[in-house]
Scaffold this active site. Structure first.
Site, mmCIF file in Angstrom:
data_model
loop_
_atom_site.group_PDB
_atom_site.id
_atom_site.type_symbol
_atom_site.label_atom_id
_atom_site.label_comp_id
_atom_site.label_asym_id
_atom_site.label_seq_id
_atom_site.Cartn_x
_atom_site.Cartn_y
_atom_site.Cartn_z
ATOM 1 N N LYS A 93 0.847 -1.204 0.000
ATOM 2 C CA LYS A 93 0.000 0.000 0.000
ATOM 3 C C LYS A 93 0.884 1.257 0.000
ATOM 4 O O LYS A 93 1.976 1.225 -0.569
ATOM 5 C CB LYS A 93 -0.991 -0.046 1.163
ATOM 6 C CG LYS A 93 -1.780 -1.377 1.185
ATOM 7 C CD LYS A 93 -2.974 -1.381 2.077
ATOM 8 C CE LYS A 93 -3.676 -2.733 1.992
ATOM 9 N NZ LYS A 93 -4.911 -2.805 2.756
ATOM 10 N N HIS A 103 -8.549 -3.187 -6.282
ATOM 11 C CA HIS A 103 -8.467 -3.277 -4.819
ATOM 12 C C HIS A 103 -9.577 -2.413 -4.217
ATOM 13 O O HIS A 103 -9.901 -1.346 -4.739
ATOM 14 C CB HIS A 103 -7.089 -2.797 -4.334
ATOM 15 C CG HIS A 103 -6.881 -3.110 -2.886
ATOM 16 N ND1 HIS A 103 -7.454 -2.356 -1.883
ATOM 17 C CD2 HIS A 103 -6.203 -4.115 -2.268
ATOM 18 C CE1 HIS A 103 -7.122 -2.893 -0.707
ATOM 19 N NE2 HIS A 103 -6.378 -3.961 -0.914
ATOM 20 N N GLU A 162 -9.663 -0.427 -1.838
ATOM 21 C CA GLU A 162 -9.290 0.962 -1.520
ATOM 22 C C GLU A 162 -9.344 1.824 -2.777
ATOM 23 O O GLU A 162 -9.665 3.008 -2.712
ATOM 24 C CB GLU A 162 -7.907 0.977 -0.853
ATOM 25 C CG GLU A 162 -8.001 0.474 0.587
ATOM 26 C CD GLU A 162 -6.767 -0.252 1.097
ATOM 27 O OE1 GLU A 162 -5.689 -0.100 0.501
ATOM 28 O OE2 GLU A 162 -6.898 -0.984 2.097
ATOM 29 N N GLU A 213 -11.252 -10.351 -1.006
ATOM 30 C CA GLU A 213 -10.924 -9.512 0.146
ATOM 31 C C GLU A 213 -12.202 -8.877 0.685
ATOM 32 O O GLU A 213 -12.665 -7.853 0.159
ATOM 33 C CB GLU A 213 -9.948 -8.403 -0.263
ATOM 34 C CG GLU A 213 -8.617 -8.910 -0.767
ATOM 35 C CD GLU A 213 -7.509 -7.871 -0.547
ATOM 36 O OE1 GLU A 213 -6.543 -8.190 0.141
ATOM 37 O OE2 GLU A 213 -7.630 -6.747 -1.058
ATOM 38 N N GLY A 252 -7.574 -4.439 7.133
ATOM 39 C CA GLY A 252 -6.978 -3.474 8.050
ATOM 40 C C GLY A 252 -7.746 -3.296 9.346
ATOM 41 O O GLY A 252 -7.501 -2.374 10.105
ATOM 42 N N SER A 301 -6.724 -8.849 6.957
ATOM 43 C CA SER A 301 -6.187 -9.150 8.285
ATOM 44 C C SER A 301 -5.600 -10.565 8.396
ATOM 45 O O SER A 301 -5.713 -11.207 9.447
ATOM 46 C CB SER A 301 -7.244 -8.916 9.373
ATOM 47 O OG SER A 301 -7.620 -7.550 9.386
HETATM 48 P P1 13P Z 1 -4.571 -6.165 5.650
HETATM 49 O O1 13P Z 1 -3.814 -7.469 5.579
HETATM 50 O O2 13P Z 1 -3.762 -5.041 6.240
HETATM 51 O O3 13P Z 1 -5.924 -6.318 6.280
HETATM 52 O O4 13P Z 1 -4.841 -5.721 4.127
HETATM 53 C C1 13P Z 1 -5.368 -6.638 3.248
HETATM 54 C C2 13P Z 1 -5.309 -6.047 1.897
HETATM 55 O O5 13P Z 1 -6.015 -5.101 1.586
HETATM 56 C C3 13P Z 1 -4.342 -6.604 0.951
HETATM 57 O O6 13P Z 1 -4.544 -6.114 -0.326
#
Ligand code: 13P
Length: 248
Positions: free
Chosen positions: A11, A94, A96, A166, A172, A211
């Site tokens: 990220k 993704h 995000e 995901e 996160g 996570s």
């Molecule tokens: P986390 O492992 O920090 O929850 O993030 C997962 C993620 O978005 C991987 O692309």
């Protein structure tokens, strides 16, 4: 038998110096594990990390990719550019990007297609929000996310692609999906693909992300339809990322 794959998504974290250290730390801990491993690093660190991973088993990926091939698209990075730095993979869609930067199912499909035109393997991220899960819309949301890509490039394009499930509520948050919750959706995705092409469904890698940590990776990876992980926070530390890789 499908090969497993563990991918780190850094990220928007780190500095040039810390990226170099982290990549070196991961490389130092690699062994001949019967699985693949990759890191998706911030664009500006690709030149440096690309040099470091040369000749190693650690593959490189980007966190996004433009939905167009070239031209007046300020701020975008094309598949051709990523290919120059030996990106084997590119994350597309993704959550995000979908949530904060307006990526739509259609633009994600175009990114997927751009990646493949340069022989970059797209890692298509799909997953539902908490609200969607609570309203029993998980499968419907995933259908739409998959269909947008299938409609643009055809199911055969999934011969050279990875899917990452995901759940947005697990990213996160420290709230990982249980092994069974994740398996249920992975199984669903595989069946959905099987209805279109059984051979592709049997061979496509479906990764879990959200996570995932050294202490829960083993359980997740033991599930029959979970072929590895897409790791955020825990991929920022070489030791914990390697522990997850070695849980395969
Ligand atoms: P986390 O492992 O920090 O929850 O993030 C997962 C993620 O978005 C991987 O692309």
């Amino acid at each position: 038998m499908r090969r497993s794959l563990v991918v780190g998504n850094w990220k928007m974290n780190g500095t040039l110096a810390s990226s170099e250290l982290l990549a070196k730390g991961i490389i130092a801990g690699l062994d001949s594990n019967n699985a693949d491993i990759a890191i998706c690093v911030p664009y500006v660190y690709l030149p440096c990390v690309s040099e470091l991973v040369k000749g190693t088993a650690l593959a490189l990926g980007s966190q996004n990719i433009a939905d167009k091939s070239t031209g007046a698209f300020t701020g975008e990075i094309s598949a051709t550019m990523l290919r120059e730095f030996n990106c084997k993979y590119a994350l597309v869609g993704h959550s995000e990007r979908r949530t904060f930067y307006g990526d739509t199912n259609e633009s994600v499909a175009a990114r997927f297609s751009q990646a493949q035109q340069q022989n970059i393997i797209p890692i298509l991220c799909v997953g539902e929000t908490l609200e969607q899960r609570e309203q029993n819309q998980t499968f419907e949301v995933i259908n739409d996310q998959l269909d947008a890509v299938i409609n643009l490039v055809g199911v055969a394009a999934f011969n050279s692609a990875v899917i990452a499930y995901e759940p947005v509520w697990a990213i996160g948050t420290g709230k990982t999906a249980s092994d069974e919750q994740a398996q249920e959706v992975h199984y669903y995705i595989r069946q959905y693909m099987a209805a279109k092409d059984q051979v592709i469904a049997d061979k496509i890698q479906i990764l879990y992300g959200g996570s995932a940590k050294p202490d829960n990776a083993k359980g997740l990876f033991a599930m029959p339809d979970i072929d590895g992980g897409l790791i955020g926070g825990a991929s920022l530390d070489a030791e914990s990322f390697l522990k997850i890789f070695h849980s395969i």
